[in-house]
Design a protein around this motif. Sequence first.
Motif, PDB file in Angstrom:
ATOM      1  N   ASP A   1      11.847  14.227 -13.386  1.00 25.33           N
ATOM      2  CA  ASP A   1      11.187  13.759 -12.094  1.00 25.33           C
ATOM      3  C   ASP A   1      10.465  12.348 -12.514  1.00 25.33           C
ATOM      4  O   ASP A   1      10.714  11.501 -11.798  1.00 25.33           O
ATOM      5  N   ALA A   2       9.782  12.349 -13.262  1.00 28.19           N
ATOM      6  CA  ALA A   2       8.937  11.260 -13.873  1.00 28.19           C
ATOM      7  C   ALA A   2       9.656  10.317 -14.363  1.00 28.19           C
ATOM      8  O   ALA A   2       9.589   9.051 -14.166  1.00 28.19           O
ATOM      9  N   ALA A   3      10.874  10.695 -15.237  1.00 30.51           N
ATOM     10  CA  ALA A   3      11.859   9.697 -15.788  1.00 30.51           C
ATOM     11  C   ALA A   3      12.524   8.887 -14.767  1.00 30.51           C
ATOM     12  O   ALA A   3      12.902   7.802 -14.638  1.00 30.51           O
ATOM     13  N   ARG A   4      13.136   9.726 -13.659  1.00 28.45           N
ATOM     14  CA  ARG A   4      13.800   8.994 -12.591  1.00 28.45           C
ATOM     15  C   ARG A   4      12.812   8.146 -11.804  1.00 28.45           C
ATOM     16  O   ARG A   4      13.146   6.874 -11.481  1.00 28.45           O
ATOM     17  N   THR A   5      11.731   8.526 -11.618  1.00 26.75           N
ATOM     18  CA  THR A   5      10.463   7.244 -11.112  1.00 26.75           C
ATOM     19  C   THR A   5      10.553   6.140 -11.907  1.00 26.75           C
ATOM     20  O   THR A   5      10.719   5.055 -11.312  1.00 26.75           O
ATOM     21  N   GLU A   6      10.309   6.448 -13.416  1.00 32.33           N
ATOM     22  CA  GLU A   6      10.153   5.398 -14.084  1.00 32.33           C
ATOM     23  C   GLU A   6      11.385   4.524 -14.174  1.00 32.33           C
ATOM     24  O   GLU A   6      11.325   3.299 -14.130  1.00 32.33           O
ATOM     25  N   GLU A   7      12.601   5.193 -14.125  1.00 26.90           N
ATOM     26  CA  GLU A   7      13.771   4.401 -14.190  1.00 26.90           C
ATOM     27  C   GLU A   7      13.900   3.473 -13.003  1.00 26.90           C
ATOM     28  O   GLU A   7      14.367   2.154 -13.279  1.00 26.90           O
ATOM     29  N   LYS A   8      13.720   3.955 -11.907  1.00 33.24           N
ATOM     30  CA  LYS A   8      13.694   2.922 -10.621  1.00 33.24           C
ATOM     31  C   LYS A   8      12.666   1.956 -10.737  1.00 33.24           C
ATOM     32  O   LYS A   8      13.063   0.795 -10.163  1.00 33.24           O
ATOM     33  N   HIS A   9      11.582   1.971 -11.352  1.00 32.42           N
ATOM     34  CA  HIS A   9      10.687   0.812 -11.292  1.00 32.42           C
ATOM     35  C   HIS A   9      10.457   0.110 -12.492  1.00 32.42           C
ATOM     36  O   HIS A   9      10.336  -0.959 -12.362  1.00 32.42           O
ATOM     37  N   GLN A  10      10.924   0.628 -13.733  1.00 37.01           N
ATOM     38  CA  GLN A  10      10.694  -0.105 -15.011  1.00 37.01           C
ATOM     39  C   GLN A  10      12.302  -0.050 -15.720  1.00 37.01           C
ATOM     40  O   GLN A  10      12.121  -0.948 -16.701  1.00 37.01           O
ATOM     41  N   GLY A  11      12.995   0.400 -15.439  1.00 32.46           N
ATOM     42  CA  GLY A  11      14.300   0.479 -16.026  1.00 32.46           C
ATOM     43  C   GLY A  11      14.786   1.527 -16.954  1.00 32.46           C
ATOM     44  O   GLY A  11      14.217   2.596 -17.120  1.00 32.46           O
ATOM     45  N   ALA A  12      15.979   1.688 -17.261  1.00 28.16           N
ATOM     46  CA  ALA A  12      16.347   2.829 -18.228  1.00 28.16           C
ATOM     47  C   ALA A  12      15.579   2.795 -19.466  1.00 28.16           C
ATOM     48  O   ALA A  12      15.241   3.893 -19.921  1.00 28.16           O
ATOM     49  N   GLU A  13      15.318   1.720 -20.228  1.00 26.13           N
ATOM     50  CA  GLU A  13      14.851   1.809 -21.745  1.00 26.13           C
ATOM     51  C   GLU A  13      13.398   2.470 -21.439  1.00 26.13           C
ATOM     52  O   GLU A  13      12.980   3.352 -22.088  1.00 26.13           O
ATOM     53  N   ALA A  14      12.382   2.201 -20.349  1.00 27.33           N
ATOM     54  CA  ALA A  14      11.097   2.696 -19.964  1.00 27.33           C
ATOM     55  C   ALA A  14      11.524   4.182 -19.570  1.00 27.33           C
ATOM     56  O   ALA A  14      10.497   4.998 -20.119  1.00 27.33           O
ATOM     57  N   ALA A  15      12.515   4.278 -19.103  1.00 22.68           N
ATOM     58  CA  ALA A  15      12.590   5.839 -18.557  1.00 22.68           C
ATOM     59  C   ALA A  15      12.864   6.790 -19.982  1.00 22.68           C
ATOM     60  O   ALA A  15      12.493   7.893 -20.255  1.00 22.68           O
TER      61      ALA A  15
ATOM     62  N   ARG B   1       7.737  10.704 -24.610  1.00 20.44           N
ATOM     63  CA  ARG B   1       6.323  10.858 -24.438  1.00 20.44           C
ATOM     64  C   ARG B   1       5.929  12.244 -23.897  1.00 20.44           C
ATOM     65  O   ARG B   1       5.414  13.052 -24.179  1.00 20.44           O
ATOM     66  N   ARG B   2       6.678  12.415 -22.361  1.00 24.11           N
ATOM     67  CA  ARG B   2       6.132  13.619 -21.626  1.00 24.11           C
ATOM     68  C   ARG B   2       6.642  14.883 -22.216  1.00 24.11           C
ATOM     69  O   ARG B   2       5.738  15.803 -22.237  1.00 24.11           O
TER      70      ARG B   2
END
Length: 146
Positions: A105-119, A125-126
């Motif tokens: 869930d956190a990775a999907r949100t991160e991917e939307k806002h910061q991109g695939a590499e950030a996800a 990390r998580r």
Amino acid sequence: MRTAGAPWARTARGFRFGFGFGIGLTLLAVGPLTGCGDPGTEGAGNAARPATATATPSASTPPEELCARLVAHWSREALDQDTYGDYQSMGLSNGQYEILMKVVDAARTEEKHQGAEAAQQLIDRRAHDLCAERYSDGTPGGGPWQ
């Protein structure tokens, strides 16, 4: 019946296999052994992936590290497929599956806002942090699926 000198032999069930059949069986038996390099060496089979990607957990792998590896792997799968699977088929406990859902869930949100590499970085990390928290007092109680 005389079979000496023939490139085939009669089996117990009466089937006859020619010379090519024996070669085929030999190739099937030996084929998987060829072309396999040492997982830690550079070669055609290993050039696309780093040696650490093939590392497998040993008997002395701490449970929190094993948890983090499993959760990170299945988090990437879930993120790519946009769905969750069955936790038992993934080899996860119920508690590890709960961590997986939080991470994805956190990775999907991160991917939307910061991109695939950030996800991808967030997954590592998580998974590490949540698994370390889960196993901070040793193995969690409540049975093997907790």
